[in-house]
Design a protein around this motif. Sequence first.
Motif, mmCIF file in Angstrom:
data_model
loop_
_atom_site.group_PDB
_atom_site.id
_atom_site.type_symbol
_atom_site.label_atom_id
_atom_site.label_comp_id
_atom_site.label_asym_id
_atom_site.label_seq_id
_atom_site.Cartn_x
_atom_site.Cartn_y
_atom_site.Cartn_z
ATOM 1 N N GLU A 23 -4.349 3.206 9.044
ATOM 2 C CA GLU A 23 -5.645 2.551 9.171
ATOM 3 C C GLU A 23 -6.412 3.037 10.403
ATOM 4 O O GLU A 23 -7.574 3.422 10.309
ATOM 5 C CB GLU A 23 -5.428 1.043 9.237
ATOM 6 N N MET A 33 -21.340 5.593 -6.140
ATOM 7 C CA MET A 33 -21.051 7.030 -6.204
ATOM 8 C C MET A 33 -19.569 7.259 -5.955
ATOM 9 O O MET A 33 -18.908 7.995 -6.687
ATOM 10 C CB MET A 33 -21.862 7.771 -5.141
ATOM 11 N N THR A 34 -19.044 6.607 -4.915
ATOM 12 C CA THR A 34 -17.629 6.773 -4.616
ATOM 13 C C THR A 34 -16.776 6.274 -5.774
ATOM 14 O O THR A 34 -15.809 6.921 -6.182
ATOM 15 C CB THR A 34 -17.267 5.990 -3.342
ATOM 16 N N LYS A 83 -7.530 -7.545 10.072
ATOM 17 C CA LYS A 83 -6.506 -6.859 9.270
ATOM 18 C C LYS A 83 -6.429 -7.590 7.948
ATOM 19 O O LYS A 83 -6.114 -8.765 7.889
ATOM 20 C CB LYS A 83 -5.155 -6.978 9.975
ATOM 21 N N MET A 117 0.835 -1.199 0.000
ATOM 22 C CA MET A 117 0.000 0.000 0.000
ATOM 23 C C MET A 117 0.871 1.251 0.000
ATOM 24 O O MET A 117 1.807 1.365 0.769
ATOM 25 C CB MET A 117 -0.878 -0.005 1.238
ATOM 26 N N ILE A 130 -23.953 4.067 -2.287
ATOM 27 C CA ILE A 130 -22.779 4.731 -1.731
ATOM 28 C C ILE A 130 -21.516 4.251 -2.446
ATOM 29 O O ILE A 130 -20.651 5.028 -2.841
ATOM 30 C CB ILE A 130 -22.695 4.433 -0.226
ATOM 31 N N GLN A 143 -8.119 -0.683 19.154
ATOM 32 C CA GLN A 143 -7.172 -0.863 18.053
ATOM 33 C C GLN A 143 -6.033 0.148 18.114
ATOM 34 O O GLN A 143 -4.890 -0.182 17.812
ATOM 35 C CB GLN A 143 -7.902 -0.759 16.719
ATOM 36 N N LYS A 188 -9.896 5.268 10.591
ATOM 37 C CA LYS A 188 -11.101 4.867 11.318
ATOM 38 C C LYS A 188 -11.499 5.919 12.334
ATOM 39 O O LYS A 188 -12.689 6.239 12.484
ATOM 40 C CB LYS A 188 -10.860 3.534 12.034
ATOM 41 N N HIS A 221 -5.099 -6.625 4.092
ATOM 42 C CA HIS A 221 -4.640 -5.627 3.135
ATOM 43 C C HIS A 221 -4.676 -6.130 1.711
ATOM 44 O O HIS A 221 -4.031 -5.568 0.838
ATOM 45 C CB HIS A 221 -3.247 -5.143 3.505
ATOM 46 N N ARG A 278 -15.109 -7.762 11.901
ATOM 47 C CA ARG A 278 -14.620 -7.020 10.740
ATOM 48 C C ARG A 278 -13.801 -5.814 11.187
ATOM 49 O O ARG A 278 -12.778 -5.467 10.588
ATOM 50 C CB ARG A 278 -15.812 -6.568 9.909
ATOM 51 N N SER A 279 -14.261 -5.180 12.260
ATOM 52 C CA SER A 279 -13.555 -3.996 12.723
ATOM 53 C C SER A 279 -12.117 -4.332 13.128
ATOM 54 O O SER A 279 -11.195 -3.578 12.859
ATOM 55 C CB SER A 279 -14.309 -3.367 13.889
ATOM 56 N N ILE A 320 -20.761 10.356 1.850
ATOM 57 C CA ILE A 320 -21.974 10.023 1.097
ATOM 58 C C ILE A 320 -22.957 9.289 2.004
ATOM 59 O O ILE A 320 -24.161 9.541 1.988
ATOM 60 C CB ILE A 320 -21.621 9.198 -0.152
ATOM 61 N N ARG A 348 -2.390 -1.186 18.095
ATOM 62 C CA ARG A 348 -1.632 -1.024 16.853
ATOM 63 C C ARG A 348 -1.011 0.352 16.703
ATOM 64 O O ARG A 348 -0.291 0.606 15.744
ATOM 65 C CB ARG A 348 -2.545 -1.287 15.655
ATOM 66 N N LEU A 389 -16.876 8.682 -8.685
ATOM 67 C CA LEU A 389 -16.228 9.964 -8.420
ATOM 68 C C LEU A 389 -14.716 9.827 -8.327
ATOM 69 O O LEU A 389 -13.986 10.729 -8.718
ATOM 70 C CB LEU A 389 -16.767 10.559 -7.115
ATOM 71 N N LYS A 390 -14.245 8.702 -7.804
ATOM 72 C CA LYS A 390 -12.837 8.648 -7.439
ATOM 73 C C LYS A 390 -11.976 7.721 -8.285
ATOM 74 O O LYS A 390 -10.765 7.808 -8.235
ATOM 75 C CB LYS A 390 -12.731 8.154 -5.985
ATOM 76 N N MET A 391 -12.576 6.789 -9.001
ATOM 77 C CA MET A 391 -11.730 5.741 -9.575
ATOM 78 C C MET A 391 -11.658 5.751 -11.093
ATOM 79 O O MET A 391 -11.287 4.759 -11.710
ATOM 80 C CB MET A 391 -12.200 4.381 -9.057
ATOM 81 N N LEU A 398 -28.960 0.525 -0.796
ATOM 82 C CA LEU A 398 -28.401 1.782 -0.316
ATOM 83 C C LEU A 398 -26.874 1.721 -0.308
ATOM 84 O O LEU A 398 -26.181 2.647 -0.731
ATOM 85 C CB LEU A 398 -28.936 2.064 1.084
ATOM 86 N N LEU A 448 -10.729 7.131 -0.243
ATOM 87 C CA LEU A 448 -11.984 6.549 -0.721
ATOM 88 C C LEU A 448 -12.962 6.387 0.426
ATOM 89 O O LEU A 448 -14.150 6.702 0.327
ATOM 90 C CB LEU A 448 -11.734 5.164 -1.319
ATOM 91 N N LEU A 477 -14.545 9.689 1.589
ATOM 92 C CA LEU A 477 -15.591 10.151 0.670
ATOM 93 C C LEU A 477 -16.839 9.283 0.809
ATOM 94 O O LEU A 477 -17.959 9.791 0.899
ATOM 95 C CB LEU A 477 -15.095 10.127 -0.772
ATOM 96 N N ALA A 508 -15.093 0.811 -5.407
ATOM 97 C CA ALA A 508 -14.357 1.429 -4.305
ATOM 98 C C ALA A 508 -14.291 0.497 -3.094
ATOM 99 O O ALA A 508 -13.262 0.383 -2.444
ATOM 100 C CB ALA A 508 -15.007 2.755 -3.929
ATOM 101 N N PHE A 509 -15.394 -0.166 -2.780
ATOM 102 C CA PHE A 509 -15.430 -1.022 -1.591
ATOM 103 C C PHE A 509 -15.893 -2.416 -1.988
ATOM 104 O O PHE A 509 -17.081 -2.737 -1.868
ATOM 105 C CB PHE A 509 -16.366 -0.425 -0.541
#
Lengths: 198, 649
Positions: free
Chosen positions: A166, B205-206, B626, A1, B202, A157, A170, B628, B622-623, A25, A161, B209-211, B198, A18, A21, B133-134
């Motif tokens: 990251e 739109m992202t 890790k 990254m 989101i 976190q 958050k 990447h 999920r929170s 939204i 960390r 706009l961004k990619m 929904l 990203l 943004l 984006a996600f």
Amino acid sequence: MKVDNSLPLEYSTEENSLKILGFWIFLGAEIMLFATLFATYFTMVHRTGSGPTGAEIFEIAPVLMETILLLTSSFTIGLGIHAMRIGNKKATMVFFLITLLLGAGFLSFEVSEFIHYVHVGATLQTSGFTAILLTTLGTHGLHVTFGFFWGLFILLQIKKRGLTPETANKSFIFSLYWHFLDVVWIFIFSFIYLKGMM
Amino acid sequence: MDFFKQFAVPHPSFLIYASMVGIGLTMLAIVVGITYFKKWGYLWKEWLTTVDHKRIGIMYLLSALLMLFRGGVDAIMMRAQLALPDNTLLDSEHYNEVFTTHGVVMILFMAMPFIMFFFNFLVPLQIGARDVAFPRLNAISFWLFFMGMGLFNLSFIIGGSPDAGWTSYFPLAGNEFSTSVGTNYYMIAIQIAGLGTLMTGINFMTTILKMRAPGMSLMKMPMFTWSAFIANVIIVFAFPVLTVALAMGTMDRLFGTNFFTTANGGMDMMWANLFWVWGHPEVYILILPAFGLYSEIISTFARRNLYGYKSMVASMVLISLLSFFVWAHHFFTMGQGPVSNSIFSITTMAIAVPTGVKMFNWLFTLWKGKIVFTTPMLYSVLFIPLFTLGGVTGVMLAMSAADYQYHNTMFLVAHFHNVIIPGVVYAMLAGLTYYWPKMFGFMLNEKIGKWTVWLLSIGFVLAFIPMYITGLDGQARRMYTYSESTGFGPLNMVAFFGAGLMAVGFVLLVYNIYYSTRYASRDISNDPWDARSLEWATHTPVPEYNFAITPKVNSTQAFWDSKKNGHELFPGKLEKIHMPNNSGLPFIMGCAFFGFGFAMVFSMWPIAIISLIGLLACLAYRSFEKDHGRYISVEEIEETEAKLRGAKK
Ligand code: HEM
Ligand SMILES: [Cu+2]
């Protein structure tokens, strides 16, 4: 990254910007959600059926406490983000913690407020007015509850960390969320409580 | 025993039992088949856990096609019931359930996933991106939609279907008049699917706009991407309204609140307002991407740039704004004042203006074009007159005074099918045919394709034009039968015949897929239609990273420029590519949502709470997770590229 060090940590990767943004939204959608609740509230505020009106059940003292707690917490989360920007992990954590405690304080007042409503016979089922009142307040309260746990996880976190792109990302997003809830509350305070008590 | 009684269907009939058996057997066959061919691992690794936008798109497509048939069977049942006066094929209760599920399934579980398929499959390719984006949120969106769809369809065999119409007006949808759990299903299943939508809004739109690829300014985006962008903006602003309305409806039914009752301060018109504040923009969420597809197809097969690019964009923006200011045209006759009626009458008619602009732009594109009549083009060309007819009757409906005549008659039903079938369904089928080679590496058979178009179109005209006439003569909407003396009989018989032709058309579509899968040539180029936009610049089928080198864009049709004017589309050299990892979490969350929804429908609180906790646990997990992603190395890319080039000689 790729990390771009010329930007603040929370914006420093492409993924991070990203996410920010995307979250803005999402807040747009949240505005629509609360706007719908408010619109419904205003159309139904006088439809009290055989139940009480707002003026009969609102109490200023707990509402003021809730307002003070939540507004202060919005301030402290701002301080937390500031601390994060200057790279002070410890201060960030402390301000996060204070924010969460204030949030919990807000919630405990709100719970007792709800108990009071039930006590005086203003339940979800009482009338159109009480239904929309409790739903609007409840939606906001659930958001705060959700935010409490979310913030708690982020705090853990950061502890584990450190301040990485990251965790910074958050935290920043969380602070946006928290400020947003504060803004919603200002509307609730002015247009539901103050207007209702007048 | 009492516990199990709640799961029984309230008005069982032979048809319902037969379909139950059918559904049961199909499910069994699928499970046995997958086990027999040992495909569970493949299914899990390659599909259930995928975060690849193309695969997610294909899963949306499969759902949409499946639901097209489910909704289609409902449609045939209704037309069969109405074909003769005093018919007794369906009783009134069953008829109510059929038109309700038909409406919901067609709009929310057929048309919506169909456009989601195009968003997912096309938008990243058109803007030269690697993914959305996600990616993981995208998978969650899909699984929420899918579980909502599953839950809704379950209503048919467990507990009873909703029966208050797809608009579900209160107090009809309240406990007093809708006594089965059907409307609970409606509220909760749509809620779950709606949350997924929904998130899609989101996400896209992202993404848009961004990619976008370097050089692609907003005004250089392909027209479909523009339409997708605007549709997603509408989603973000309209769907929260639905979320709130459904939540209130659920509370009225499950907790006895008084939002939409007619007692104790409740306000039934509140539902109608909230529903249509979402519902009207919703139809533009469907139609704008369809317009985008037509723009792509028409300019490809007229062999010309799209006429009036800027006015195309401007008209879409205008439509999206206006779409939020017309909702009250759905209740002109329900007691609002003349001022309000006039205002909404005018705003509604105003939408015809930007729509007309688009029509003329397509016509001007065709005007001097060298038209090639492929199947997708045939759909697009037929769309123009048919949709115009629907538009004209729409303006008729918008005249609030005259609406007292047509309100809730078959005239209305004819109108909205007249815009939604040539407008949306044709666009989806045209787009499906057009993009099929990009997805699967072979073309659908053109001859069968054209037969399909003509059968559908003749069937369509026969099925729906008679409804305008019977509607003006007073045949009410949602009426399960009529007496002989009304004289509606013959025209309804014609409509039944038309619906039958359409059904044959849809079966032909399936046959085409089967036939082409078996016999079509696999030796096609990456760009079999000689098209203009970026999605055709990469390999067929598309590798997981989409483009080995990020394209550089110089105009609205960079690919065309690279073919004709020597623009260099892929400058630079290969670099390693960052990709997200697959994840089982979205699917698991979907299942938790399903469990939660099902438990809520039947007010089984302990199960609901357990599912909810499971869901929150997923979020918490999920929170802390890790992840990447991973990198695809340059050697791997070279290998894939060589193989894909080799496949095309
Ligand atoms: C393919 C051929 C189709 C036929 C023959 C057909 C037939 C019908 C009929 C007869 C009704 C009215 C029933 C009544 O009011 O008594 C109806 C209602 C409806 N249809 Fe279709 N339909 C078709 C396709 C579609 C499609 C593609 C969509 C949407 C994408 C759609 C959406 C609806 C909706 C929303 C209703 C209103 C349901 C309600 O009243 O709650 N239909 N359809
Ligand atoms: Cu409308």
